[in-house]
Design a protein around this motif. Structure first.
Motif, short mmCIF file in Angstrom:
data_model
loop_
_atom_site.label_atom_id
_atom_site.label_comp_id
_atom_site.label_asym_id
_atom_site.label_seq_id
_atom_site.Cartn_x
_atom_site.Cartn_y
_atom_site.Cartn_z
N ALA A 62 24.35 47.44 82.57
CA ALA A 62 25.33 48.41 82.11
C ALA A 62 24.75 49.82 82.02
O ALA A 62 25.49 50.80 82.14
CB ALA A 62 25.87 47.99 80.74
N LEU A 115 31.63 54.39 79.46
CA LEU A 115 31.45 52.96 79.70
C LEU A 115 29.98 52.57 79.57
O LEU A 115 29.65 51.51 79.02
CB LEU A 115 31.97 52.59 81.10
N LEU A 130 29.17 49.83 76.72
CA LEU A 130 28.77 48.50 77.17
C LEU A 130 27.30 48.23 76.89
O LEU A 130 26.93 47.11 76.53
CB LEU A 130 29.07 48.35 78.66
N SER A 138 26.99 47.62 73.21
CA SER A 138 27.69 46.37 72.91
C SER A 138 26.84 45.16 73.28
O SER A 138 26.72 44.21 72.48
CB SER A 138 29.01 46.33 73.68
N HIS A 139 26.24 45.18 74.45
CA HIS A 139 25.39 44.06 74.88
C HIS A 139 24.14 43.94 74.00
O HIS A 139 23.69 42.82 73.72
CB HIS A 139 24.99 44.22 76.34
N ASN A 163 33.59 47.07 72.13
CA ASN A 163 34.44 46.53 73.18
C ASN A 163 35.86 47.08 73.08
O ASN A 163 36.50 47.38 74.09
CB ASN A 163 34.48 45.00 73.09
N ARG A 173 35.87 50.58 74.38
CA ARG A 173 35.87 50.55 75.84
C ARG A 173 37.27 50.25 76.39
O ARG A 173 37.72 50.91 77.34
CB ARG A 173 34.87 49.48 76.30
#
Length: 251
Positions: free
Chosen positions: A74, A82, A86, A89-90, A134, A137
Motif C-alpha cells: 500500500a 489511499l 491503507l 490501516s494494515h 477503512n 478510505r
C-alpha cells in the motif's frame, strides 16, 4: 461447485464461516435470553460462541505477517490519501492480530499469566482504528466517484435556454437543476453506490463492523443482540466477496 471448492480451500474463508457462526450464536443467545430460555441452554450457546471465537484466533495465527506485507504494497500507491489510509490501516491490523495471538495463548493456557482483559481492550482499540481508517478510505473513494459522476452529468446536460416572456404561457415545470441540493446529492449517492457494488459492500461491511469494538470498549454500548446482528451481516458480506472476488474493493 468450482467457486465453493476454491472458497473452502482458503483459511480466510473458513475463518469467515466460523465468524458468522460465532455472531449467530451471539444473536441467538440474546434472543433466547429475551424469550426466557433455560439457563442450561443459554450456557451451552455461550460456550459454543466462546469456542468459535477461540477457533478463529487459531486460524489467524501469523496473520500479522500478511498485514505487514499488505502495508508494504500500500505504501507504493500513487494516491496520497489511499496510501496513508491503507498503509496505517494494515499496520493497525497487524497489531490487532498480534494482540489476538497473545489472547489465544492466554486463553489456551500456554501463557497463563496473560492479562486477558488488558490485551482484549488493546486488540479492540487496534481493530477500531483499522475500521475508522477503512471507513475514511471508503468515504474518500465515494467522494471521488460522486465528483466524477457530477462532472459527467454537467458535461452531458444541454445549456439552459432562456424562455421568451409570455403572460399567457403556463409556468415552466421545475428543471432537475432546480431541485434542492440535498436531493440531488442523495440521487447522486444512490447512483454511484448502485453502479459500484464493491464500494457499497465494503462500506456496509465496515459500518456493521465498527459497532463491535465501539460496544466492547464501552464507547457506544449497543447490546449483544445488535452486535450479533452486525457481526453476522458483515461476515456474510465478507463471504460474498470471497465467493465472488470481483466484489472485493481494490486496492
Amino acid at each position: 461447485m468450482e467457486s465453493w471448492v476454491r472458497f473452502n480451500s482458503q483459511s480466510q474463508a473458513k475463518e469467515r464461516i466460523i465468524r458468522a457462526a460465532q455472531y449467530a450464536c451471539t444473536l441467538l443467545g440474546y434472543t433466547l435470553q429475551k424469550g426466557g430460555a433455560a439457563a442450561d441452554l443459554l450456557h451451552t450457546v455461550s460456550q459454543l460462541e466462546a469456542h468459535m471465537s477461540l477457533s478463529r484466533k487459531l486460524l489467524r495465527l501469523g496473520s500479522s505477517v500478511e498485514a505487514l506485507e499488505a502495508a508494504k504494497r500500500a505504501i507504493h500507491l500513487s494516491d496520497g490519501v489511499l496510501r496513508l489510509c491503507l498503509t496505517i490501516s494494515h499496520l493497525n491490523r497487524a497489531m490487532y492480530f498480534a494482540c489476538d495471538n497473545i489472547l489465544w495463548a492466554g486463553k489456551t493456557g500456554l501463557v497463563p499469566e496473560v492479562d486477558l482483559q488488558k490485551w482484549s481492550q488493546r486488540s479492540f482499540r487496534y481493530y477500531l482504528f483499522t475500521l475508522i481508517l477503512n471507513l475514511t478510505r471508503d468515504v474518500y473513494e465515494l467522494h471521488l466517484l460522486m465528483d466524477r459522476e457530477a462532472r459527467y452529468r454537467a458535461s452531458k446536460s444541454p445549456p439552459s435556454a432562456q424562455p421568451s416572456p409570455s403572460l399567457s404561457a403556463d409556468p415552466p415545470s421545475p428543471a432537475p437543476e432546480a431541485l434542492p441540493w440535498l436531493s440531488r446529492q442523495l440521487h447522486l449517492l444512490v447512483t454511484v453506490l448502485y453502479s459500484n457494488p464493491p464500494l457499497l459492500l465494503d462500506l456496509l461491511k465496515t459500518l456493521c463492523d465498527i459497532f463491535i469494538p465501539l460496544d466492547r470498549l464501552g464507547i457506544r454500548p449497543t447490546g449483544s443482540g445488535f452486535v450479533g446482528a452486525c457481526g453476522l451481516t458483515s461476515s456474510l458480506l465478507s463471504i460474498a466477496t470471497i465467493l465472488h472476488p470481483w466484489l472485493k474493493l481494490k486496492p
